[in-house]
Design a protein around this motif. Structure first.
Motif, PDB file in Angstrom:
ATOM      1  N   VAL A   1       0.859  -1.182   0.000  1.00 54.03           N
ATOM      2  CA  VAL A   1       0.000   0.000   0.000  1.00 54.03           C
ATOM      3  C   VAL A   1       0.897   1.234   0.000  1.00 54.03           C
ATOM      4  CG1 VAL A   1      -1.730   1.292   1.313  1.00 54.03           C
ATOM      5  CG2 VAL A   1      -1.856  -1.193   1.200  1.00 54.03           C
ATOM      6  N   THR A   2       0.597   2.165  -0.874  1.00 53.89           N
ATOM      7  CA  THR A   2       1.354   3.411  -0.938  1.00 53.89           C
ATOM      8  C   THR A   2       0.472   4.572  -0.500  1.00 53.89           C
ATOM      9  OG1 THR A   2       0.704   3.859  -3.235  1.00 53.89           O
ATOM     10  CG2 THR A   2       2.654   2.483  -2.894  1.00 53.89           C
ATOM     11  N   SER A   3       1.083   5.741  -0.349  1.00 52.54           N
ATOM     12  CA  SER A   3       0.306   6.929   0.008  1.00 52.54           C
ATOM     13  C   SER A   3      -0.723   7.242  -1.063  1.00 52.54           C
ATOM     14  CB  SER A   3       1.247   8.125   0.198  1.00 52.54           C
ATOM     15  OG  SER A   3       2.139   7.888   1.264  1.00 52.54           O
ATOM     16  N   GLU A   4      -0.368   6.988  -2.326  1.00 50.03           N
ATOM     17  CA  GLU A   4      -1.314   7.230  -3.409  1.00 50.03           C
ATOM     18  C   GLU A   4      -2.504   6.279  -3.317  1.00 50.03           C
ATOM     19  OE1 GLU A   4       1.934   6.864  -3.755  1.00 50.03           O
ATOM     20  OE2 GLU A   4       2.459   8.951  -4.198  1.00 50.03           O
ATOM     21  N   THR A   5      -2.242   5.031  -2.898  1.00 48.43           N
ATOM     22  CA  THR A   5      -3.330   4.060  -2.762  1.00 48.43           C
ATOM     23  C   THR A   5      -4.367   4.531  -1.753  1.00 48.43           C
ATOM     24  OG1 THR A   5      -1.712   2.302  -3.183  1.00 48.43           O
ATOM     25  CG2 THR A   5      -3.862   1.631  -2.352  1.00 48.43           C
ATOM     26  N   MET A   6      -3.899   5.145  -0.657  1.00 50.70           N
ATOM     27  CA  MET A   6      -4.791   5.562   0.420  1.00 50.70           C
ATOM     28  C   MET A   6      -5.328   6.972   0.234  1.00 50.70           C
ATOM     29  SD  MET A   6      -5.066   2.949   2.334  1.00 50.70           S
ATOM     30  CE  MET A   6      -5.928   3.687   3.720  1.00 50.70           C
ATOM     31  N   SER A   7      -4.926   7.660  -0.827  1.00 51.72           N
ATOM     32  CA  SER A   7      -5.352   9.053  -0.986  1.00 51.72           C
ATOM     33  C   SER A   7      -6.862   9.172  -1.168  1.00 51.72           C
ATOM     34  CB  SER A   7      -4.627   9.691  -2.174  1.00 51.72           C
ATOM     35  OG  SER A   7      -4.921   8.985  -3.376  1.00 51.72           O
ATOM     36  N   GLU A   8      -7.468   8.286  -1.952  1.00 48.58           N
ATOM     37  CA  GLU A   8      -8.916   8.374  -2.170  1.00 48.58           C
ATOM     38  C   GLU A   8      -9.703   8.023  -0.905  1.00 48.58           C
ATOM     39  OE1 GLU A   8     -12.335   9.416  -3.698  1.00 48.58           O
ATOM     40  OE2 GLU A   8     -10.401   9.723  -4.677  1.00 48.58           O
TER      41      GLU A   8
END
Length: 699
Positions: free
Chosen positions: A447-454
């Protein structure tokens, strides 16, 4: 703790009494033979047997500690089944041989007296060592299955001490025990305990990947019974029956218990015709009838003749050697089984510019790799699926010049190593293909920061919208207090408070605003009368403790102002994406600590209404993160949703049956236990979510 004490107390009492009977017979034989000077040789053999037994337990403990988690489970499972076999043989042997035990051992001692001191020491050592090794193994396996180690060790020590006291009393004819009945009843108890150990051992082998079916539950009663209640702990500690058991555990438990118990009980039935008593005294009443042991005519050889022409070693040499040798051997075994050889598998070398160069495809099954950092930078090392980056196993920090074991379950598929040096570019090794079926382990897609952004944006939108609702509720409460309508204020206080609790403000989500809006008086110098005590709980205390509306105007006004300030500040607050997954567990952890206990209540008796609002807040968080969690741990998401619904439904059924919330103290004890058990099972499921959704570096 008593649930962990009882099994080992029974083991210590039973095994200690067996060993004590043997020692009593040895001593009585020497006394009746007028050879008291040889008692030291008996005690030397006994001490050597005790040293061997303790050393054996130390070897088991340190050997297990040096292994990986999966290897420990396998090691424990195999030894549990071996212990069951030993105990089974022991209870049947003692039932059959008890009557002839005195005569058999007396005969061996008589022969040893004629052959010399070394043989007598060996006779005592062998007679006691068998019981000691059995005791060490069985106590070790039951301790491994207990919730802690102090209770089982106390139980074993108390049991052995009781056995020693009984043996001394029987030897001095101060105590009489029907040993036939004693060994029958304790044998039944040990068979029941051994059944649980067999089930425990099978579960360990499943968790170690040796046996299949670890995910196939025969039953799961975590939501029905409170796992932390005394009766649950007692059943689990004594019988090794847990709230959740696999099909193989249940089958193994019953497959051992039923036939062994039937055979044992059938063998204890008295014969139709009485058998004449043996020449030596029966073991049922007193272990040794000293009058029945005839004096043995043994020719005494003068000491001077025995020592002529050679120098005798000091008297303490033989006892010291026999006690020290088992300890030294145990230390050597522990060193051999130490961490340096714990990995056992292929060595993977990593460095800043090289990652597992030349590594070969591993064999299917459980593998333990030794990962060695030969470079000058700290590394994060992962075993991955190169197609999607899914992580099978990882070492988060591997310092330069160090090695660490890495355990993984290898199934059919493609594998590669990924090395992420601190401050450097990631390096991926060559891929290797492993033939065969897929492994049992669930690889985690990073999981990356982009994955959790939404999900993070969705949660922020939810909180922002509900802060508007909260502001309206807080303003209504303030208006009630200003108007002096305390009855309306009590009603609207609950509405506003639940609006706040649904936001999921756990563990500092809103920073200092949370302390001002929903702080408790705990830790304040003046308690509920401290000037710093403010927010919902300050108003709650006043409304339900007879304070006037005038005295509550200032706290109500401050609450409304603080909520307004939170609404302004929240859109600009920094939010760690890892906290989103962490909060799914922490909200209800707070519920368990403060709401189900009622410790946060300041007089309204609505702690369980707050718990229901916490359930709503957790459900909102699960909804927000579900798109990410569903692709990584679908079973966890499904189980969490199901258990969350079950807890919420149970909460409303027992705490709000007529539309009015009951305080925790007003619930029946059975209902409180059901709530604790249901929430405990839910928290166990939610606890894995932060690990699955942890933000991981990709370089």
């Amino acid at each position: 703790m008593w649930s962990d004490v009882v099994p080992n107390l029974l083991i210590g009492l039973r095994e200690g009494l067996e060993a004590g009977l043997i020692i009593s017979i040895l001593v009585a034989t020497l006394v009746r033979s007028d050879r008291r000077e040889r008692l030291g040789q008996v005690w030397t053999g006994v001490l050597a047997a005790v040293a061997l037994s303790v050393s054996f337990g130390a070897v088991l403990t340190f050997a297990a500690a040096s292994m990986s988690t999966a290897a420990q489970e396998t090691f424990s499972g195999v030894l549990s089944l071996i212990a069951v076999a030993f105990v089974t043989v022991m209870v049947f042997w003692m039932r059959r041989s008890a009557r002839a035990l005195s005569g058999e051992i007396s005969g061996k001692v008589t022969a040893a007296l004629a052959l010399g001191p070394g043989v007598l020491v060996l006779t005592a050592f062998l007679a006691v060592a068998r019981e000691g090794l059995e005791t060490s193994l069985f106590i070790w396996t039951t301790t491994r299955g207990a919730s802690e180690s102090v209770g089982p060790l106390i139980g074993a020590a108390v049991g052995i001490a009781l056995a020693a006291g009984l043996c001394v009393g029987m030897y001095r004819r101060a105590v009489k025990i029907n040993l036939s009945r004693f060994f029958t009843f304790t044998g039944i108890g040990l068979i029941v305990i051994a059944s649980g150990v067999a089930g425990y051992g099978l579960r360990d082998l499943q968790e170690g990947g040796v046996l299949p079916g670890g995910g196939t539950a025969a039953f799961d009663l975590g939501g029905t019974f409170d796992p932390g209640a005394w009766y649950s702990r007692f059943v689990e500690g004594v019988l090794n029956i847990t709230p959740r058991m696999t099909v193989l555990q249940v089958v193994g438990y019953l497959a051992y218990l039923v036939p062994v118990m039937v055979l044992f009980i059938r063998g204890t039935r008295p014969a139709r015709q009485a058998t004449p008593a043996p020449a030596t005294a029966p073991v049922e009443t007193i272990p040794v009838d000293t009058a029945a042991v005839e004096k043995v005519p043994v020719e005494k050889v003068p000491v001077a003749a025995m020592s002529a022409g050679r120098r005798r070693p000091p008297r303490w040499a033989l006892p010291a050697a026999l006690v020290a040798v088992p300890a030294l051997v145990a230390g050597g075994v522990i060193l051999v089984l130490g961490p340096s050889t714990a990995s056992g598998g292929a060595t993977i070398e990593v460095a800043s510019g090289s990652c597992a160069a030349g590594w070969e495809a591993p064999q299917p099954g459980h593998q333990i790799f030794t990962v060695r950092n030969t470079g000058g930078q700290t590394m994060e090392v992962r075993l991955i699926d190169p197609a999607n980056g899914a992580i099978h196993a990882e070492i988060e920090l591997l310092a330069p010049g160090t090695s660490r074991p890495l355990s993984a379950i290898i199934g059919g598929g493609t594998y590669a190593w990924q090395c992420l040096p601190d401050g450097g570019e990631p390096v991926v090794s060559a891929s290797r293909r492993v033939a065969g079926p897929g492994g049992d382990s669930q690889a985690i897609i990073p999981v990356t920061s982009e994955t959790m952004s939404e999900p993070l944006r969705a949660y922020q939108a939810f909180v922002t919208a509900d802060l508007v609702t909260l502001q309206a509720s807080a303003d209504t409460l303030r208006a009630d207090v200003d108007a002096g309508d305390l009855e309306a204020a009590r009603r609207d206080w609950l509405t506003a408070h639940l609006d706040y609790e649904r936001l999921g403000a756990a563990y500092g989500t809103f920073g200092d605003f949370d302390a001002a809006i929903n702080g408790r008086p705990d830790g304040l110098p003046g308690g509920v009368h401290d000037p710093e005590f403010s927010g919902f709980h300050r108003i709650e205390y006043g409304l339900w403790h007879g304070e006037s509306a005038e005295s509550l105007k200032a706290p109500a006004a401050k609450l409304s102002t603080d909520v307004a300030e939170l609404g302004k500040a929240f859109p600009t607050q920094e939010f760690d994406p890892n906290d989103l997954a962490l909060r799914t567990h922490e909200i209800l952890e707070n519920t368990l600590q403060f709401q189900l206990t009622g410790s946060a209540d300041q007089g309204s008796g609505t702690a369980l209404a707050t718990a229901s609002a916490n359930v709503d807040g957790t459900r909102e968080l699960l909804t927000v993160i579900s798109p990410v969690l569903r692709t990584r741990a679908p079973a966890t998401l499904e189980t969490a949703g199901r258990r969350l619904d079950a807890f919420g439904t149970l909460l409303r059924q027992v705490a709000n049956p007529q539309g009015t919330w009951i305080a925790p103290g007003g619930l029946a004890l059975a209902d409180r236990r059901k709530l604790n058990g249901s929430l405990g099972a839910l928290l166990e499921t939610l606890a894995s979510i932060p690990d699955v959704l942890e933000i991981r570096s990709t370089g």
